[in-house]
Design a protein around this motif. Structure first.
Motif, PDB file in Angstrom:
ATOM      1  N   LEU A  45      10.634  -9.709   8.606  1.00  0.00           N
ATOM      2  CA  LEU A  45       9.301  -9.260   8.986  1.00  0.00           C
ATOM      3  C   LEU A  45       9.319  -7.777   9.293  1.00  0.00           C
ATOM      4  O   LEU A  45      10.312  -7.251   9.805  1.00  0.00           O
ATOM      5  N   LEU A  46       8.224  -7.118   9.012  1.00  0.00           N
ATOM      6  CA  LEU A  46       8.068  -5.714   9.373  1.00  0.00           C
ATOM      7  C   LEU A  46       7.460  -5.622  10.763  1.00  0.00           C
ATOM      8  O   LEU A  46       6.621  -6.461  11.129  1.00  0.00           O
ATOM      9  N   PRO A  47       7.842  -4.623  11.556  1.00  0.00           N
ATOM     10  CA  PRO A  47       7.198  -4.444  12.850  1.00  0.00           C
ATOM     11  C   PRO A  47       5.678  -4.336  12.664  1.00  0.00           C
ATOM     12  O   PRO A  47       5.202  -3.647  11.773  1.00  0.00           O
ATOM     13  N   GLY A  48       4.956  -5.077  13.488  1.00  0.00           N
ATOM     14  CA  GLY A  48       3.502  -5.111  13.382  1.00  0.00           C
ATOM     15  C   GLY A  48       2.976  -6.347  12.686  1.00  0.00           C
ATOM     16  O   GLY A  48       1.782  -6.620  12.698  1.00  0.00           O
ATOM     17  N   LEU A 116       0.343  -8.610   7.514  1.00  0.00           N
ATOM     18  CA  LEU A 116       1.427  -7.634   7.535  1.00  0.00           C
ATOM     19  C   LEU A 116       0.857  -6.311   8.022  1.00  0.00           C
ATOM     20  O   LEU A 116      -0.356  -6.086   7.931  1.00  0.00           O
ATOM     21  N   PRO A 117       1.696  -5.430   8.534  1.00  0.00           N
ATOM     22  CA  PRO A 117       1.183  -4.137   8.986  1.00  0.00           C
ATOM     23  C   PRO A 117       0.630  -3.327   7.815  1.00  0.00           C
ATOM     24  O   PRO A 117       1.108  -3.444   6.687  1.00  0.00           O
ATOM     25  N   ALA A 118      -0.374  -2.533   8.100  1.00  0.00           N
ATOM     26  CA  ALA A 118      -0.966  -1.688   7.061  1.00  0.00           C
ATOM     27  C   ALA A 118       0.038  -0.621   6.652  1.00  0.00           C
ATOM     28  O   ALA A 118       0.742  -0.056   7.477  1.00  0.00           O
ATOM     29  N   ALA A 119       0.103  -0.369   5.379  1.00  0.00           N
ATOM     30  CA  ALA A 119       0.975   0.692   4.847  1.00  0.00           C
ATOM     31  C   ALA A 119       0.084   1.825   4.361  1.00  0.00           C
ATOM     32  O   ALA A 119      -0.972   1.581   3.779  1.00  0.00           O
ATOM     33  N   PRO A 120       0.487   3.062   4.603  1.00  0.00           N
ATOM     34  CA  PRO A 120      -0.327   4.172   4.109  1.00  0.00           C
ATOM     35  C   PRO A 120      -0.417   4.136   2.591  1.00  0.00           C
ATOM     36  O   PRO A 120       0.568   3.842   1.917  1.00  0.00           O
ATOM     37  N   ARG A 121      -1.606   4.380   2.071  1.00  0.00           N
ATOM     38  CA  ARG A 121      -1.805   4.381   0.621  1.00  0.00           C
ATOM     39  C   ARG A 121      -2.384   5.725   0.204  1.00  0.00           C
ATOM     40  O   ARG A 121      -3.277   6.257   0.844  1.00  0.00           O
TER      41      ARG A 121
END
Length: 136
Positions: A45-48, A116-121
């Motif tokens: 898992l990713l943090p967040g 899942l945590p948002a990733a910058p796009r």
């Protein structure tokens, strides 16, 4: 992320909507999450990442005095004590502020990955922009 002690276990990233189960991996004392149909593969898992449990969350007591229940069903995955190399880092944070290590989860509990945590796009517009440093 998968805890440091799972570095020699097969792993894969989590996906939104999937159901996972709290699992002990092999002879390790480390617990984490796995798919019910592939219990030997750690799901990282990713943090967040937000999770929802089927019922209130149960943990083994830190000093071996039975089990403890957290009256919550939603948690956010995070990592703690990153500066301590040989300690467990994977943890769950609950809305009341309580943080518990994933490795203390009672085996067999089921969770669903909510998001899942948002990733910058980058958009096409920002990709085509010239950096300010090149304009000067």
């Amino acid at each position: 992320m998968c805890d440091y002690s799972l570095q020699h276990v097969a792993s894969r990233p989590a996906a939104v909507g999937e159901t996972l189960v709290a699992t002990r991996f092999g002879e390790s004392i480390t617990r984490g999450f796995a798919s019910p149909d592939r219990p030997g593969v750690a799901v990282c898992l990713l943090p967040g990442t937000e999770l929802t449990f089927e019922r209130d969350v149960e943990f083994d007591d830190l000093f071996g005095n039975g089990r403890r229940t957290v009256a919550a069903r939603v948690a956010r995955f995070r990592q703690v004590d990153r500066d301590q190399r040989h300690m467990h880092h994977d943890a769950l944070e609950f809305s009341g502020g309580e943080v518990m290590l994933v490795t203390r989860l009672v085996e067999g509990q089921r969770v669903t990955v909510l998001q899942l945590p948002a990733a910058p796009r980058a958009t096409k517009e920002t990709e085509s922009q010239v950096p300010v440093s090149e304009l000067v």
